[in-house]
Scaffold this active site. Structure first.
Site, PDB file in Angstrom:
ATOM      1  N   ARG A  11       6.578  -8.113   1.495  1.00 47.52           N
ATOM      2  CA  ARG A  11       7.518  -7.638   2.508  1.00 47.52           C
ATOM      3  C   ARG A  11       8.212  -8.805   3.198  1.00 47.52           C
ATOM      4  O   ARG A  11       9.411  -8.763   3.473  1.00 47.52           O
ATOM      5  CB  ARG A  11       6.791  -6.765   3.535  1.00 47.52           C
ATOM      6  CG  ARG A  11       7.739  -6.111   4.541  1.00 47.52           C
ATOM      7  CD  ARG A  11       6.979  -5.274   5.555  1.00 47.52           C
ATOM      8  NE  ARG A  11       6.289  -4.158   4.917  1.00 47.52           N
ATOM      9  CZ  ARG A  11       5.404  -3.394   5.534  1.00 47.52           C
ATOM     10  NH1 ARG A  11       5.097  -3.633   6.791  1.00 47.52           N
ATOM     11  NH2 ARG A  11       4.831  -2.392   4.911  1.00 47.52           N
TER      12      ARG A  11
ATOM     13  N   THR B 125      -5.346  -1.173   7.402  1.00 47.36           N
ATOM     14  CA  THR B 125      -5.424  -2.627   7.536  1.00 47.36           C
ATOM     15  C   THR B 125      -6.765  -3.031   8.151  1.00 47.36           C
ATOM     16  O   THR B 125      -7.039  -4.212   8.297  1.00 47.36           O
ATOM     17  CB  THR B 125      -4.280  -3.143   8.435  1.00 47.36           C
ATOM     18  OG1 THR B 125      -4.330  -2.454   9.695  1.00 47.36           O
ATOM     19  CG2 THR B 125      -2.924  -2.872   7.781  1.00 47.36           C
TER      20      THR B 125
ATOM     21  N   ASP C  82      -1.045   6.856   6.450  1.00 47.29           N
ATOM     22  CA  ASP C  82      -1.083   5.432   6.764  1.00 47.29           C
ATOM     23  C   ASP C  82      -1.926   5.185   8.010  1.00 47.29           C
ATOM     24  O   ASP C  82      -2.035   6.051   8.881  1.00 47.29           O
ATOM     25  CB  ASP C  82       0.342   4.932   6.991  1.00 47.29           C
ATOM     26  CG  ASP C  82       0.446   3.421   6.885  1.00 47.29           C
ATOM     27  OD1 ASP C  82      -0.516   2.790   6.397  1.00 47.29           O
ATOM     28  OD2 ASP C  82       1.490   2.864   7.285  1.00 47.29           O
TER      29      ASP C  82
ATOM     30  N   LYS D 131       0.826  -1.213   0.000  1.00 48.26           N
ATOM     31  CA  LYS D 131       0.000   0.000   0.000  1.00 48.26           C
ATOM     32  C   LYS D 131       0.863   1.268   0.000  1.00 48.26           C
ATOM     33  O   LYS D 131       0.615   2.190  -0.772  1.00 48.26           O
ATOM     34  CB  LYS D 131      -0.948  -0.022   1.211  1.00 48.26           C
ATOM     35  CG  LYS D 131      -1.944  -1.172   1.187  1.00 48.26           C
ATOM     36  CD  LYS D 131      -2.937  -1.088   2.308  1.00 48.26           C
ATOM     37  CE  LYS D 131      -2.326  -1.274   3.677  1.00 48.26           C
ATOM     38  NZ  LYS D 131      -1.721  -2.625   3.859  1.00 48.26           N
ATOM     39  N   THR D 132       1.854   1.306   0.869  1.00 50.51           N
ATOM     40  CA  THR D 132       2.750   2.470   0.913  1.00 50.51           C
ATOM     41  C   THR D 132       3.523   2.606  -0.392  1.00 50.51           C
ATOM     42  O   THR D 132       3.688   3.712  -0.922  1.00 50.51           O
ATOM     43  CB  THR D 132       3.723   2.347   2.093  1.00 50.51           C
ATOM     44  OG1 THR D 132       2.986   2.234   3.315  1.00 50.51           O
ATOM     45  CG2 THR D 132       4.643   3.558   2.168  1.00 50.51           C
TER      46      THR D 132
END
Length: 338
Positions: free
Chosen positions: A218, A159, A110, A65-66
């Site tokens: 990640r 999230t 975020d 997302k980032t």
């Protein structure tokens, strides 16, 4: 409890991760439908020389997302200003951020579900009217002043999409939901990252790493860096299947990507609560983990992998969980009892 693979944990690892992040949409692996739609929206906004509609990104941690928010700014050729909801403690914090934006800038917030109500209400006007309501003075002399803000794109990531208020979520023109990555997509990510890191990874080693990465880029990159360490010290610098097999055993990561705490969660449900159901708070206390961490990080993958089920009465271990742990599932009248 150690959380070696928690994608929301370890800020230093996240900094090292930035070198592996793609900068352009064409470099972003996976999420094909999401990427195709977003590419079209970006092109349309660029052709019109307008700010892109506000963008809402939903999904578990570690899925990009980032990274995608940064890519949006790069593709639009505009400034990128990242922050997080906990960092915006007072309305003046948000005002300070918004008044420094340039036209068509991308503001990334975020964990946007953690915004305080006062800040969220200020954000509504900024998103819709590109203005800030600011109160000057106190008491009877107080008055409201509207401060203009350049047209900008807010990218909100969360999230916990279900906890974002309806008034806020409805103000996003584009909503995109991330899903876990397929093994083939993760292999592509591992090969790209290996090339950036300058390490050679054998095809079967990449396949095993992908299968053990919980469908999360990640984690795939983090495991790759650890395998590079093992290969450098105990091998010849090449990540082989043997290196990965040995490395995963030492990190206590199994072939489904489950960590030690994942297995402890399943074993607690099975051995201490007869397979469930058991409530989240009780389960969290049993394994010595926070409820938020349990619900945000561990449970989503266990459910996606078919090892855990959520019911109205609590968490239940599935037949696949018994099988994965090498345990015999209880049966009564020939049917599995949860």
């Amino acid at each position: 409890m150690a959380r070696t693979m928690d994608p929301a944990f370890d800020a230093e690892d996240d900094e090292r991760e930035s070198s592996l992040r793609p900068r352009l949409l064409s470099e972003f692996q996976g999420q094909a439908k999401l990427k195709a739609n977003l590419g079209l929206f970006i092109k349309a906004a660029s052709d019109r020389e307008e700010a892109l509609d506000h963008l809402f990104l939903m999904g578990p941690p570690g899925l990009g997302k980032t990274t995608l928010a940064s890519i949006v700014a790069n593709e639009l050729g505009v400034d990128f200003k990242p922050t997080s909801a906990p960092a915006l403690d007072k309305p003046k914090d948000l005002a300070g951020v918004l008044t420094t934006l340039r036209e068509r800038s991308v503001l990334f917030i975020d964990e946007i579900h953690r915004l305080k109500p006062a800040i969220e209400e200020m954000l509504y006007i900024a998103m819709e009217d590109f203005e800030l309501d600011w109160i000057i003075g106190q008491g009877p002399a107080a008055r409201t002043v509207r401060v203009p803000v350049p047209p900008f794109t807010l990218v909100g990531a969360t999230t916990k999409a279900g906890t974002v208020s309806a008034p806020l979520s409805s103000r996003f023109g584009i909503s995109l939901r991330f899903g876990y990555y397929e093994a083939g997509e993760l292999e592509s990510i591992i090969r790209r990252s290996a090339a950036i890191l300058g390490v050679e990874v054998e095809p079967d080693a990449a396949s095993l790493l992908a299968a053990s990465s919980r469908g999360t880029p990640r984690i795939a990159n983090r495991l790759l860096r650890r395998m590079r360490d093992f290969a450098q010290v105990e091998g010849k610098g090449r990540v082989t299947r043997r290196i990965v097999d040995s490395g995963l055993d030492r990190l206590e990561v199994d072939r489904l990507g489950l960590e030690r705490l994942d297995r402890e969660i399943l074993e607690a449900i099975i051995r201490k609560y007869a397979g469930g159901p058991v409530g989240a708070e009780t389960l969290a206390i049993t394994v010595g983990e926070g409820v938020d961490s349990l619900e945000d990080y561990y449970e989503p993958y266990l459910i996606q992998a078919g090892l855990l089920a959520r019911t109205s009465r609590g968490r239940v271990a599935t037949a696949a969980a018994y099988s994965h742990l090498g345990l015999e599932a209880p049966r009564e009248d020939g049917r599995l009892q949860f």
